[in-house]
Design a protein around this motif. Structure first.
Motif, PDB file in Angstrom:
ATOM      1  N   LEU A 272       0.827  -1.206   0.000  1.00 15.90           N
ATOM      2  CA  LEU A 272       0.000   0.000   0.000  1.00 15.90           C
ATOM      3  C   LEU A 272       0.863   1.259   0.000  1.00 15.90           C
ATOM      4  N   GLU A 273       1.922   1.264   0.804  1.00 15.15           N
ATOM      5  CA  GLU A 273       2.818   2.420   0.858  1.00 15.15           C
ATOM      6  C   GLU A 273       3.526   2.628  -0.471  1.00 15.15           C
ATOM      7  N   PHE A 274       3.972   1.526  -1.094  1.00 12.26           N
ATOM      8  CA  PHE A 274       4.634   1.625  -2.398  1.00 12.26           C
ATOM      9  C   PHE A 274       3.664   2.175  -3.430  1.00 12.26           C
ATOM     10  N   ASN A 275       2.417   1.729  -3.381  1.00 12.12           N
ATOM     11  CA  ASN A 275       1.402   2.191  -4.324  1.00 12.12           C
ATOM     12  C   ASN A 275       1.155   3.694  -4.146  1.00 12.12           C
ATOM     13  N   LYS A 276       1.091   4.158  -2.897  1.00 13.16           N
ATOM     14  CA  LYS A 276       0.897   5.590  -2.641  1.00 13.16           C
ATOM     15  C   LYS A 276       2.060   6.395  -3.209  1.00 13.16           C
ATOM     16  N   THR A 277       3.278   5.913  -2.992  1.00 10.32           N
ATOM     17  CA  THR A 277       4.461   6.593  -3.501  1.00 10.32           C
ATOM     18  C   THR A 277       4.434   6.653  -5.017  1.00 10.32           C
ATOM     19  N   SER A 278       4.058   5.549  -5.653  1.00  9.83           N
ATOM     20  CA  SER A 278       4.000   5.502  -7.111  1.00  9.83           C
ATOM     21  C   SER A 278       2.966   6.485  -7.641  1.00  9.83           C
ATOM     22  N   LYS A 279       1.798   6.543  -7.012  1.00 11.67           N
ATOM     23  CA  LYS A 279       0.757   7.472  -7.450  1.00 11.67           C
ATOM     24  C   LYS A 279       1.232   8.911  -7.308  1.00 11.67           C
ATOM     25  N   PHE A 280       1.954   9.206  -6.220  1.00 12.59           N
ATOM     26  CA  PHE A 280       2.473  10.550  -6.015  1.00 12.59           C
ATOM     27  C   PHE A 280       3.477  10.906  -7.116  1.00 12.59           C
ATOM     28  N   LYS A 281       4.376   9.974  -7.433  1.00 13.90           N
ATOM     29  CA  LYS A 281       5.367  10.232  -8.472  1.00 13.90           C
ATOM     30  C   LYS A 281       4.706  10.459  -9.827  1.00 13.90           C
ATOM     31  N   VAL A 282       3.653   9.711 -10.126  1.00 14.64           N
ATOM     32  CA  VAL A 282       2.921   9.905 -11.377  1.00 14.64           C
ATOM     33  C   VAL A 282       2.268  11.280 -11.393  1.00 14.64           C
ATOM     34  N   ALA A 283       1.676  11.683 -10.277  1.00 16.27           N
ATOM     35  CA  ALA A 283       1.033  12.996 -10.197  1.00 16.27           C
ATOM     36  C   ALA A 283       2.053  14.118 -10.410  1.00 16.27           C
ATOM     37  N   VAL A 284       3.214  14.005  -9.792  1.00 18.67           N
ATOM     38  CA  VAL A 284       4.257  15.016  -9.965  1.00 18.67           C
ATOM     39  C   VAL A 284       4.739  15.038 -11.412  1.00 18.67           C
ATOM     40  N   SER A 285       4.938  13.867 -12.006  1.00 17.06           N
ATOM     41  CA  SER A 285       5.371  13.790 -13.401  1.00 17.06           C
ATOM     42  C   SER A 285       4.346  14.423 -14.329  1.00 17.06           C
ATOM     43  N   ASN A 286       3.069  14.153 -14.072  1.00 16.75           N
ATOM     44  CA  ASN A 286       2.018  14.755 -14.888  1.00 16.75           C
ATOM     45  C   ASN A 286       2.013  16.273 -14.749  1.00 16.75           C
ATOM     46  N   TYR A 287       2.251  16.740 -13.539  1.00 19.67           N
ATOM     47  CA  TYR A 287       2.327  18.188 -13.322  1.00 19.67           C
ATOM     48  C   TYR A 287       3.453  18.780 -14.159  1.00 19.67           C
ATOM     49  N   PHE A 288       4.626  18.153 -14.089  1.00 21.27           N
ATOM     50  CA  PHE A 288       5.758  18.652 -14.860  1.00 21.27           C
ATOM     51  C   PHE A 288       5.453  18.623 -16.359  1.00 21.27           C
ATOM     52  N   ALA A 289       4.827  17.558 -16.817  1.00 18.85           N
ATOM     53  CA  ALA A 289       4.551  17.404 -18.244  1.00 18.85           C
ATOM     54  C   ALA A 289       3.488  18.376 -18.745  1.00 18.85           C
ATOM     55  N   ASN A 290       2.505  18.693 -17.913  1.00 13.60           N
ATOM     56  CA  ASN A 290       1.353  19.465 -18.385  1.00 13.60           C
ATOM     57  C   ASN A 290       1.343  20.934 -17.979  1.00 13.60           C
ATOM     58  N   VAL A 291       2.051  21.299 -16.943  1.00 12.17           N
ATOM     59  CA  VAL A 291       1.952  22.657 -16.421  1.00 12.17           C
ATOM     60  C   VAL A 291       3.216  23.468 -16.679  1.00 12.17           C
ATOM     61  N   LEU A 292       4.362  22.863 -16.454  1.00 11.91           N
ATOM     62  CA  LEU A 292       5.613  23.602 -16.589  1.00 11.91           C
ATOM     63  C   LEU A 292       6.056  23.696 -18.047  1.00 11.91           C
ATOM     64  N   GLU A 293       6.724  24.777 -18.353  1.00 14.75           N
ATOM     65  CA  GLU A 293       7.311  24.958 -19.683  1.00 14.75           C
ATOM     66  C   GLU A 293       8.604  24.143 -19.755  1.00 14.75           C
ATOM     67  N   ALA A 294       9.047  23.838 -20.957  1.00 17.91           N
ATOM     68  CA  ALA A 294      10.243  23.011 -21.154  1.00 17.91           C
ATOM     69  C   ALA A 294      11.464  23.624 -20.480  1.00 17.91           C
ATOM     70  N   ASP A 295      11.622  24.957 -20.556  1.00 21.43           N
ATOM     71  CA  ASP A 295      12.787  25.575 -19.937  1.00 21.43           C
ATOM     72  C   ASP A 295      12.724  25.499 -18.406  1.00 21.43           C
ATOM     73  N   GLU A 296      11.508  25.517 -17.841  1.00 22.39           N
ATOM     74  CA  GLU A 296      11.347  25.379 -16.391  1.00 22.39           C
ATOM     75  C   GLU A 296      11.729  23.971 -15.937  1.00 22.39           C
ATOM     76  N   VAL A 297      11.330  22.986 -16.727  1.00 24.33           N
ATOM     77  CA  VAL A 297      11.678  21.590 -16.414  1.00 24.33           C
ATOM     78  C   VAL A 297      13.190  21.422 -16.486  1.00 24.33           C
ATOM     79  N   GLN A 298      13.833  22.031 -17.493  1.00 29.42           N
ATOM     80  CA  GLN A 298      15.284  21.946 -17.629  1.00 29.42           C
ATOM     81  C   GLN A 298      15.980  22.585 -16.432  1.00 29.42           C
ATOM     82  N   ASP A 299      15.441  23.713 -15.959  1.00 28.82           N
ATOM     83  CA  ASP A 299      16.010  24.369 -14.772  1.00 28.82           C
ATOM     84  C   ASP A 299      15.927  23.475 -13.548  1.00 28.82           C
ATOM     85  N   ILE A 300      14.825  22.769 -13.395  1.00 33.35           N
ATOM     86  CA  ILE A 300      14.644  21.861 -12.261  1.00 33.35           C
ATOM     87  C   ILE A 300      15.641  20.724 -12.326  1.00 33.35           C
ATOM     88  N   LYS A 301      15.866  20.183 -13.529  1.00 31.14           N
ATOM     89  CA  LYS A 301      16.831  19.093 -13.688  1.00 31.14           C
ATOM     90  C   LYS A 301      18.213  19.572 -13.312  1.00 31.14           C
TER      91      LYS A 301
END
Length: 128
Positions: A99-128
């Motif tokens: 259950l804990e692993f599943n929660k962590t995975s869902k959180f990581k997917v949510a963060v990834s989706n945020y990065f993919a859909n909300v942030l601009e490419a240059d903002e993502v590059q800055d974060i990296k």
């Protein structure tokens, strides 16, 4: 997932120095230790009972040398898969870890989706 966590994972304190992919790759290169040890890691945890047949299967599945690693057919023919695993219930500790692993995975997917859909490419590059 037999133990409720992946055999190779990045711990939070390691992420300060490297990204998770780098840490996991390094751990995979070191390989799986085919013995029982305390704690969690790329080995069999001593506080979670596991049969010899299951240990044999997992060890062969995580073999570093591709020539020695079991094929899908060999894995499906193992004694543990052919009978023993069907009689095994998940312990409460296993269920909680999954259950804990599943929660962590869902959180990581949510963060990834945020990065993919909300942030601009240059903002993502800055974060990296």
């Amino acid at each position: 997932m037999l133990f409720g966590y992946p055999p190779f994972f990045a711990e939070e304190e390691d992420l300060v120095r490297f990204d998770a992919d780098h840490i996991i790759e390094e751990k995979i290169r070191k390989g799986f230790v085919k013995e029982v040890r305390p704690g969690f890691g790329p080995w069999f945890p001593e506080d979670i009972p596991i049969s010899e047949n299951c240990m044999k299967l997992v060890s062969h599945m995580l073999e570093m040398d591709p020539a020695k690693r079991w094929t899908v057919k060999e894995c499906l023919s193992s004694l543990w898969i052919r009978g023993e695993c069907h009689d095994t219930d998940l312990s409460p500790k296993h269920k909680q870890a999954l259950l804990e692993f599943n929660k962590t995975s869902k959180f990581k997917v949510a963060v990834s989706n945020y990065f993919a859909n909300v942030l601009e490419a240059d903002e993502v590059q800055d974060i990296k």
